[in-house]
Design a protein around this motif. Structure first.
Motif, mmCIF file in Angstrom:
data_model
loop_
_atom_site.group_PDB
_atom_site.id
_atom_site.type_symbol
_atom_site.label_atom_id
_atom_site.label_comp_id
_atom_site.label_asym_id
_atom_site.label_seq_id
_atom_site.Cartn_x
_atom_site.Cartn_y
_atom_site.Cartn_z
ATOM 1 N N TYR A 74 26.675 71.260 9.195
ATOM 2 C CA TYR A 74 26.003 70.376 10.141
ATOM 3 C C TYR A 74 26.088 68.942 9.629
ATOM 4 C CZ TYR A 74 24.093 74.804 11.763
ATOM 5 O OH TYR A 74 23.963 76.093 12.219
ATOM 6 N N ILE A 75 26.775 68.095 10.357
ATOM 7 C CA ILE A 75 26.918 66.695 9.976
ATOM 8 C C ILE A 75 25.850 65.903 10.726
ATOM 9 C CG2 ILE A 75 28.443 64.694 9.923
ATOM 10 C CD1 ILE A 75 30.801 66.646 9.916
ATOM 11 N N HIS A 76 24.914 65.342 10.000
ATOM 12 C CA HIS A 76 23.775 64.680 10.613
ATOM 13 C C HIS A 76 24.083 63.237 11.005
ATOM 14 C CE1 HIS A 76 21.664 68.221 9.392
ATOM 15 N NE2 HIS A 76 21.798 67.940 8.099
ATOM 16 N N GLU A 77 24.789 62.520 10.132
ATOM 17 C CA GLU A 77 25.145 61.147 10.472
ATOM 18 C C GLU A 77 26.264 60.660 9.569
ATOM 19 O OE1 GLU A 77 22.014 58.206 9.544
ATOM 20 O OE2 GLU A 77 20.919 59.901 8.670
ATOM 21 N N VAL A 78 27.053 59.759 10.133
ATOM 22 C CA VAL A 78 28.184 59.164 9.425
ATOM 23 C C VAL A 78 28.171 57.667 9.686
ATOM 24 C CG1 VAL A 78 30.706 59.008 9.273
ATOM 25 C CG2 VAL A 78 29.609 61.237 9.573
ATOM 26 N N THR A 79 28.336 56.869 8.643
ATOM 27 C CA THR A 79 28.429 55.418 8.757
ATOM 28 C C THR A 79 29.696 54.972 8.045
ATOM 29 O OG1 THR A 79 26.015 55.231 8.730
ATOM 30 C CG2 THR A 79 27.275 53.218 8.320
ATOM 31 N N THR A 149 25.871 49.981 20.545
ATOM 32 C CA THR A 149 24.690 49.649 19.758
ATOM 33 C C THR A 149 25.088 48.678 18.656
ATOM 34 O OG1 THR A 149 25.071 51.584 18.359
ATOM 35 C CG2 THR A 149 23.530 51.835 20.183
ATOM 36 N N ALA A 150 24.274 47.687 18.459
ATOM 37 C CA ALA A 150 24.607 46.668 17.462
ATOM 38 C C ALA A 150 23.344 45.995 16.977
ATOM 39 C CB ALA A 150 25.545 45.628 18.077
ATOM 40 N N PRO A 151 23.354 45.479 15.775
ATOM 41 C CA PRO A 151 22.193 44.737 15.275
ATOM 42 C C PRO A 151 21.984 43.447 16.065
ATOM 43 C CG PRO A 151 23.676 45.388 13.492
ATOM 44 C CD PRO A 151 24.405 45.598 14.778
ATOM 45 N N ALA A 152 20.872 42.814 15.798
ATOM 46 C CA ALA A 152 20.579 41.530 16.429
ATOM 47 C C ALA A 152 21.599 40.492 15.981
ATOM 48 C CB ALA A 152 19.166 41.093 16.051
ATOM 49 N N PRO A 153 21.759 39.401 16.728
ATOM 50 C CA PRO A 153 22.724 38.375 16.336
ATOM 51 C C PRO A 153 22.345 37.729 15.013
ATOM 52 C CG PRO A 153 21.305 37.613 18.121
ATOM 53 C CD PRO A 153 21.049 39.075 17.975
ATOM 54 N N PRO A 154 23.313 37.129 14.313
ATOM 55 C CA PRO A 154 23.029 36.508 13.022
ATOM 56 C C PRO A 154 21.970 35.420 13.145
ATOM 57 C CG PRO A 154 25.394 36.685 13.402
ATOM 58 C CD PRO A 154 24.718 37.022 14.700
ATOM 59 N N PRO A 155 21.185 35.199 12.088
ATOM 60 C CA PRO A 155 20.141 34.170 12.132
ATOM 61 C C PRO A 155 20.759 32.784 12.089
ATOM 62 C CG PRO A 155 20.336 35.049 9.923
ATOM 63 C CD PRO A 155 21.256 35.870 10.790
ATOM 64 N N ALA A 156 19.959 31.803 12.459
ATOM 65 C CA ALA A 156 20.417 30.416 12.401
ATOM 66 C C ALA A 156 20.629 30.005 10.954
ATOM 67 C CB ALA A 156 19.388 29.502 13.067
ATOM 68 N N ALA A 157 21.438 28.983 10.746
ATOM 69 C CA ALA A 157 21.738 28.510 9.397
ATOM 70 C C ALA A 157 20.453 28.173 8.653
ATOM 71 C CB ALA A 157 22.647 27.291 9.463
ATOM 72 N N GLY A 158 20.311 28.707 7.448
ATOM 73 C CA GLY A 158 19.142 28.423 6.632
ATOM 74 C C GLY A 158 17.964 29.345 6.880
ATOM 75 N N ALA A 164 18.172 43.698 9.916
ATOM 76 C CA ALA A 164 19.384 44.109 10.618
ATOM 77 C C ALA A 164 20.622 43.402 10.110
ATOM 78 C CB ALA A 164 19.235 43.866 12.124
ATOM 79 N N GLN A 165 20.471 42.158 9.674
ATOM 80 C CA GLN A 165 21.644 41.445 9.179
ATOM 81 C C GLN A 165 22.001 41.854 7.754
ATOM 82 O OE1 GLN A 165 19.315 38.807 10.895
ATOM 83 N NE2 GLN A 165 20.338 39.859 12.570
ATOM 84 N N GLU A 235 27.089 49.970 10.464
ATOM 85 C CA GLU A 235 27.944 50.233 11.620
ATOM 86 C C GLU A 235 27.055 50.322 12.848
ATOM 87 O OE1 GLU A 235 31.419 53.310 13.196
ATOM 88 O OE2 GLU A 235 30.110 53.901 11.555
ATOM 89 N N GLY A 236 27.260 49.412 13.797
ATOM 90 C CA GLY A 236 26.401 49.401 14.968
ATOM 91 C C GLY A 236 24.959 49.191 14.568
ATOM 92 N N ASN A 237 24.068 50.052 15.079
ATOM 93 C CA ASN A 237 22.648 49.900 14.768
ATOM 94 C C ASN A 237 22.228 50.713 13.546
ATOM 95 O OD1 ASN A 237 22.977 52.428 16.039
ATOM 96 N ND2 ASN A 237 20.851 52.436 16.716
ATOM 97 N N ARG A 238 23.191 51.282 12.830
ATOM 98 C CA ARG A 238 22.865 52.108 11.675
ATOM 99 C C ARG A 238 23.307 51.464 10.367
ATOM 100 N NH1 ARG A 238 24.275 58.338 13.466
ATOM 101 N NH2 ARG A 238 22.878 58.431 15.264
ATOM 102 N N PHE A 239 22.601 51.837 9.301
ATOM 103 C CA PHE A 239 23.000 51.357 7.980
ATOM 104 C C PHE A 239 22.819 52.479 6.972
ATOM 105 C CE2 PHE A 239 18.425 50.551 7.895
ATOM 106 C CZ PHE A 239 18.064 50.901 6.598
ATOM 107 N N ALA A 240 23.505 52.337 5.860
ATOM 108 C CA ALA A 240 23.356 53.247 4.725
ATOM 109 C C ALA A 240 23.359 52.402 3.465
ATOM 110 C CB ALA A 240 24.485 54.276 4.690
ATOM 111 N N ALA A 241 22.589 52.806 2.480
ATOM 112 C CA ALA A 241 22.503 52.042 1.236
ATOM 113 C C ALA A 241 22.304 52.983 0.068
ATOM 114 C CB ALA A 241 21.346 51.042 1.300
ATOM 115 N N ARG A 242 22.863 52.597 -1.067
ATOM 116 C CA ARG A 242 22.670 53.324 -2.324
ATOM 117 C C ARG A 242 22.108 52.332 -3.330
ATOM 118 N NH1 ARG A 242 25.575 54.357 -6.984
ATOM 119 N NH2 ARG A 242 27.329 53.065 -6.271
ATOM 120 N N TYR A 243 20.961 52.675 -3.889
ATOM 121 C CA TYR A 243 20.319 51.735 -4.801
ATOM 122 C C TYR A 243 19.552 52.496 -5.876
ATOM 123 C CZ TYR A 243 15.995 52.644 -2.130
ATOM 124 O OH TYR A 243 14.918 53.243 -1.525
ATOM 125 N N THR A 244 19.131 51.755 -6.882
ATOM 126 C CA THR A 244 18.327 52.317 -7.960
ATOM 127 C C THR A 244 17.008 51.577 -8.018
ATOM 128 O OG1 THR A 244 20.302 52.860 -9.259
ATOM 129 C CG2 THR A 244 18.224 52.789 -10.441
#
Length: 282
Positions: A74-79, A149-158, A164-165, A235-244
């Motif tokens: 069963y593949i739950h999600e792919v990014t 599906t996509a994240p919100a547009p990039p923020p203004a400079a500064g 989402a970005q 990818e689109g409205n989804r993200f994946a991260a690996r952290y410690t």
């Protein structure tokens, strides 16, 4: 050997997972040939924080194949972002009636120029469960982000980036604000999450009230959790991260975490799953 086309990981990461496990578990080719079809022979692989060489991996494949048992994947999600991919999936082996042995897996992979897998970091944990994908977990048809599906547009400079970005910003900033007594816990949550956001931590699902309670309890004990982000994908409205992260910044209490999340249209997180290595109490 069948002439059926087998996708490389770069062509179709979900297809690669299906094809590789079918060849490895049900095939009759030498496991060396199966492994090298989908992976670089000299690639690097870490499972639950420990390095596994090709010899150890193949030994495990032979052991699984020798069982001769059927399985359910069963593949739950792919990014996928560029030549990197992340996925969550479950392999179930029927045991008795509807009871099965299930292995929950999360993988981050780097893809080689020829489309094969060059590097992986994997979380894997076994458990007993019921046959089927699980009523609360999407699988297969919902594994990829929905079209459009996509994240919100990039923020203004500064301007400060929203979650989402930049998933790395979300993780660092939320952990910092969440355990900062000067920031109200509700504000720390709502700055980064929608009010109806769901948090799944080590298999436990929490809504806003549960997260606030956990934050308040951690603050009373003076806990902190510094975050070191190793890689993120979006990818689109989804993200994946690996952290410690580490309990109170102590090197002896470091813990690798895999996170899979979804953004709301306003840039905040509406769903996030934190996959923890075995043995970590959270």
């Amino acid at each position: 050997m069948s002439s059926t086309h087998r996708p490389t990981a770069a062509e179709d990461f979900a297809g690669y997972l299906r094809a590789y496990h079918a060849d490895a578990f049900d095939g009759d080719e030498p496991v060396e040939e199966v492994w090298d079809r989908y992976h670089l022979p000299d690639g690097t692989h870490h499972v639950n924080g420990r390095e596994w060489d090709r010899k150890k991996i193949l030994r495990g494949v032979r052991s699984r194949r020798s069982l001769g048992a059927s399985y359910e994947l069963y593949i739950h999600e792919v990014t996928v972002e560029g030549r990197r991919a992340a996925a969550r999936y479950t392999i179930g082996t029927p045991m008795l009636w509807k009871v099965q042995s299930a292995t929950d897996t999360a993988v981050f992979a780097e893809l080689a120029e020829d489309g094969r897998v060059a590097r992986t970091s994997i979380f894997s944990a076994g458990r007993a469960g019921w046959s089927g994908p699980g009523k609360d977990d999407p699988f297969d048809s919902a594994a990829r982000p929905a079209p459009g599906t996509a994240p919100a547009p990039p923020p203004a400079a500064g301007a400060e980036p929203t979650p989402a970005q930049d998933p790395a910003h979300y993780l660092r900033a939320f952990y910092t604000a969440g355990y900062d007594p000067a920031v109200p816990a509700a504000e720390a949550h709502d700055r980064f999450h929608t009010p109806d956001a769901l948090h799944q931590v080590g298999g436990k699902v929490m809504q806003r009230s549960g997260v606030l309670k956990a934050l308040e309890e951690g603050r009373k004990l003076g806990h902190t959790y510094p975050v070191d982000v190793h890689e993120t994908l979006r990818e689109g409205n989804r993200f994946a991260a690996r952290y410690t992260t580490s309990h109170d910044g102590k090197p002896t209490r470091r813990q690798e975490v895999f996170a899979f999340g979804e953004f709301a249209p306003d840039g905040r997180v509406r769903l996030v799953r934190f996959v923890l290595q075995p043995g970590y109490g959270a």
